[in-house]
Design a protein around this motif. Structure first.
Motif, PDB file in Angstrom:
ATOM      1  N   GLU A  24      53.896  18.426 103.978  1.00 47.74           N
ATOM      2  CA  GLU A  24      52.851  17.974 103.057  1.00 47.74           C
ATOM      3  C   GLU A  24      52.276  19.160 102.302  1.00 47.74           C
ATOM      4  O   GLU A  24      52.230  20.278 102.805  1.00 47.74           O
ATOM      5  CB  GLU A  24      51.725  17.289 103.824  1.00 47.74           C
ATOM      6  N   GLN A  25      51.818  18.855 101.109  1.00 41.18           N
ATOM      7  CA  GLN A  25      51.089  19.835 100.320  1.00 41.18           C
ATOM      8  C   GLN A  25      49.637  19.840 100.805  1.00 41.18           C
ATOM      9  O   GLN A  25      49.242  18.972 101.573  1.00 41.18           O
ATOM     10  CB  GLN A  25      51.144  19.458  98.843  1.00 41.18           C
ATOM     11  N   ASN A  27      47.112  18.872  99.376  1.00 40.06           N
ATOM     12  CA  ASN A  27      46.399  17.660  98.971  1.00 40.06           C
ATOM     13  C   ASN A  27      46.872  16.418  99.716  1.00 40.06           C
ATOM     14  O   ASN A  27      46.472  15.310  99.403  1.00 40.06           O
ATOM     15  CB  ASN A  27      46.529  17.451  97.454  1.00 40.06           C
ATOM     16  N   GLY A  28      47.770  16.595 100.693  1.00 38.31           N
ATOM     17  CA  GLY A  28      48.253  15.471 101.490  1.00 38.31           C
ATOM     18  C   GLY A  28      49.488  14.781 100.941  1.00 38.31           C
ATOM     19  O   GLY A  28      50.043  13.909 101.583  1.00 38.31           O
ATOM     20  N   MET A  29      49.934  15.148  99.750  1.00 37.45           N
ATOM     21  CA  MET A  29      51.133  14.545  99.157  1.00 37.45           C
ATOM     22  C   MET A  29      52.377  15.175  99.788  1.00 37.45           C
ATOM     23  O   MET A  29      52.397  16.366 100.071  1.00 37.45           O
ATOM     24  CB  MET A  29      51.161  14.783  97.643  1.00 37.45           C
ATOM     25  N   PRO A  30      53.435  14.368 100.004  1.00 42.83           N
ATOM     26  CA  PRO A  30      54.661  14.929 100.583  1.00 42.83           C
ATOM     27  C   PRO A  30      55.359  15.867  99.606  1.00 42.83           C
ATOM     28  O   PRO A  30      55.225  15.718  98.389  1.00 42.83           O
ATOM     29  CB  PRO A  30      55.519  13.696 100.867  1.00 42.83           C
TER      30      PRO A  30
END
Length: 151
Positions: A24-25, A27-30
């Motif tokens: 994950e980044q 910011n929580g995005m994969p």
């Protein structure tokens, strides 16, 4: 003006490797391996081809190093070698002499893999969705101001 030769077909043999989620980044995005390679300023398909030509142990080491250097990726350092070995397994499928048929992607998966990516003249750029929102907002303001001036 560019011709047809400015574009090339991307090798789908490496799709499983390139679009595998690696973490994950912030910011929580994969994040996919293709995104990580792009952040390292490497062409994902060229790099996948290079890694596929390496012995498995060398490919695991190289991928581990790349994952460790990827900015914005939240990862547990002790998990990187295990992840890299899994990725080499996916990359190994691309080593076949004849490319396999490309799997049919569902609409959400296709949107996820294609959203924000531009490939031109063999180089891949990853777009940040916030810039698309800003560009759209500017377009709305320009159109609204023109309509106000007209009528």
């Amino acid at each position: 003006m560019g011709g047809v030769s400015d574009y090339h077909v991307l090798d789908s043999r490496y799709d499983a490797f390139l679009f595998a989620e690696i973490g994950e980044q912030g910011n929580g995005m994969p994040m996919s391996m293709a995104s990580a390679l792009t952040r390292l300023e490497l062409d994902p398909w060229d790099e996948a081809s290079r890694l596929a030509a390496l012995p498995s142990a060398s490919a695991v080491t190289a991928i581990s190093h790349m994952i460790g250097r990827t900015s914005g990726l939240v990862s547990v350092p002790s998990e990187i070698p295990k992840l890299s070995a899994r990725l080499v397994g996916l990359l190994g499928k691309g080593r076949a002499a004849a490319p396999a048929a490309k799997p049919v992607l569902s609409r959400p998966t296709l949107a996820k893999t294609m959203l924000g990516k531009i490939v031109f003249r063999g180089r891949t750029w990853q777009l940040d969705g916030r810039w698309l929102v800003v560009a759209f907002a500017i377009g709305v303001v320009v159109i609204a101001s023109r309509l106000i001036l007209i009528g």
